[in-house]
Design an enzyme around this catalytic site. Structure first.
Site, PDB file in Angstrom:
ATOM      1  N   ARG A  55     -12.721  57.295 157.442  1.00  0.00           N
ATOM      2  CA  ARG A  55     -12.688  58.683 157.641  1.00  0.00           C
ATOM      3  C   ARG A  55     -11.848  59.466 156.489  1.00  0.00           C
ATOM      4  O   ARG A  55     -12.115  60.552 156.011  1.00  0.00           O
ATOM      5  CB  ARG A  55     -11.751  59.244 158.975  1.00  0.00           C
ATOM      6  CG  ARG A  55     -11.509  60.497 159.132  1.00  0.00           C
ATOM      7  CD  ARG A  55     -11.294  61.101 160.426  1.00  0.00           C
ATOM      8  NE  ARG A  55     -10.260  60.167 161.185  1.00  0.00           N
ATOM      9  CZ  ARG A  55      -8.940  60.185 160.894  1.00  0.00           C
ATOM     10  NH1 ARG A  55      -8.356  60.891 159.885  1.00  0.00           N
ATOM     11  NH2 ARG A  55      -8.277  59.339 161.672  1.00  0.00           N
ATOM     12  N   TYR A 108     -28.614  82.620 156.125  1.00  0.00           N
ATOM     13  CA  TYR A 108     -29.161  81.356 157.239  1.00  0.00           C
ATOM     14  C   TYR A 108     -28.547  81.708 158.392  1.00  0.00           C
ATOM     15  O   TYR A 108     -27.410  82.244 158.664  1.00  0.00           O
ATOM     16  CB  TYR A 108     -28.316  80.204 156.691  1.00  0.00           C
ATOM     17  CG  TYR A 108     -28.757  78.817 157.508  1.00  0.00           C
ATOM     18  CD1 TYR A 108     -29.989  78.649 158.246  1.00  0.00           C
ATOM     19  CD2 TYR A 108     -27.895  78.066 157.880  1.00  0.00           C
ATOM     20  CE1 TYR A 108     -30.108  77.722 159.212  1.00  0.00           C
ATOM     21  CE2 TYR A 108     -27.970  77.255 158.905  1.00  0.00           C
ATOM     22  CZ  TYR A 108     -29.168  77.008 159.497  1.00  0.00           C
ATOM     23  OH  TYR A 108     -29.235  75.656 160.348  1.00  0.00           O
TER      24      TYR A 108
END
Length: 385
Positions: A55, A108
């Protein structure tokens, strides 16, 4: 980085930056480090690269980040699980409750939804402005304005903003300019070189290029912003997996070639659509009568692979057209080798309905692929009837 490729051309950097042969085996392609954790040489004794948990860091992801940073001319690159995860990380890094941002009036739908519906719950305010008009942007700014969020070309109306002018306006007001460079890609445009502070990408689109991976990226020259983004990404966990990073690296190697063909085909289609009796308006910055054509010609290497147009007969006529194509696949997303067609008002930009960003109901958006251009023209002509 093991090597400095700054002096090399774009195509060379896309293939080599961050992607040196594996020192152990000589493999010329970066391995997929499909691992979640790493052995330590004693407690806290991490090996080269501070790899302790995937991670936090993964060698395949590191290679992608170095390659993207090289292509955008940035000191730092960070990748994320999606383009929206990248956008969210930037907004939560730069903004705090009570802050304000300026958003373009053509953006967007997912970005608008994030800002209008999610960040508003945390006390973040925004003002919509035409980013093609610098005076309007300055008028929209407040003392608490911390950033201007820009797309150029915009999604879906292919508007063009003067990035150097916007950067100047942002910095005069003590704000940062963030540019979503997804439509242009670093092959066609490098916003940091024009004064932008942060660049974001949906790597799902042209950078990956094959409609088989989802991801996002943030590029910046600011050391502090990089550290804050790295901390947030590690804490929140929106990271791409190693195979996703590998697929995106594979896409980068052919980005220059693909963008040339996308641009060739889009230019052919846009110019042809301007002469079609059932097309009322064409949006493509490569057209001489596009209001942003002159600025686009200065900022962009080519004009890209996205084309939008409006049809006579209103919404139903647009819905009929998008349902009749064979080569243009009816689907959301963009930037893959295959051509896509969509109705923004019902699909990608449905979240803007009723707002100042609402798109025309007779609008159709094309992501023009790299197929034979004449085949694509014939497909559209049949669909238009």
């Amino acid at each position: 980085m093991a090597h400095d490729y700054a002096a090399f051309g774009f195509e060379t950097r896309a293939i080599h930056a961050g992607q040196q042969p594996d020192p152990r085996t000589g493999a010329v392609i970066v391995p997929i480090y499909q691992t979640s954790t790493y052995a330590q040489d004693g407690v806290g004794g991490t090996r080269e690269g501070d790899y302790e948990y995937s991670r936090t860091a993964n060698p395949t992801r590191t290679a992608l980040e170095e390659a993207l940073a090289s292509l955008e001319g940035a000191r730092h690159g960070l990748t994320f699980a999606s383009g929206m995860a990248a956008s969210d990380a930037v907004l939560r890094t730069v903004l705090r409750p009570g802050d304000h941002l300026v958003l373009g009036n053509d953006a967007y739908g997912g970005t608008f939804r994030l800002i209008d519906k999610v960040l508003s719950l945390w006390g973040i305010e925004h003002t919509v402005a035409d980013l093609g008009r610098i005076d309007e942007v300055r008028a929209a700014m407040r003392p608490e304005t911390k950033l201007i969020w820009c797309e150029s070309p915009t999604n879906p109306l292919l508007g063009i903003a003067d990035l150097a002018g916007l950067a100047g306006a942002a910095h005069e007001g003590g704000a940062r300019l963030v540019v979503d460079n997804t439509f242009a890609t670093p092959y066609l445009q490098t916003p940091l070189a024009l004064g932008a502070d942060i660049v974001v990408h949906s790597t799902t689109k042209y950078l990956g290029g094959h409609s088989d991976v989802v991801g996002g990226a943030v590029l910046t020259n600011e050391d502090e912003v990089r550290e804050q983004l790295f901390y947030l990404r590690n804490a929140a966990g929106a990271v791409p997996g190693p195979f996703d990073a590998w697929l995106t690296l594979r896409g980068l190697k052919t980005l220059a070639l693909r963008m040339e063909r996308h641009s060739d085909n889009a230019d052919l289609i846009a110019r042809t659509l301007t002469r079609h009796p059932k097309v009322t308006q064409v949006y493509y910055p490569g057209l001489p009568d596009h209001p942003g054509h002159e600025i686009a010609a200065k900022q962009l290497r080519r004009f890209g692979g996205m084309v939008s147009f409006r049809v006579a007969g209103g919404e139903q006529a647009a819905l009929d057209v998008v349902s009749r194509t064979k080569l243009f696949i009816l689907a959301e997303s963009l930037g893959g080798v295959e051509s896509l067609i969509e109705h923004p008002g019902r699909m990608t930009h449905a979240s803007t309905a009723g707002s100042t960003l609402e798109v025309p109901e007779d609008l159709i958006r094309l992501s023009v692929g790299i197929e034979d251009g004449q085949d694509l023209l014939a497909d559209l002509t049949r669909a238009l009837g």
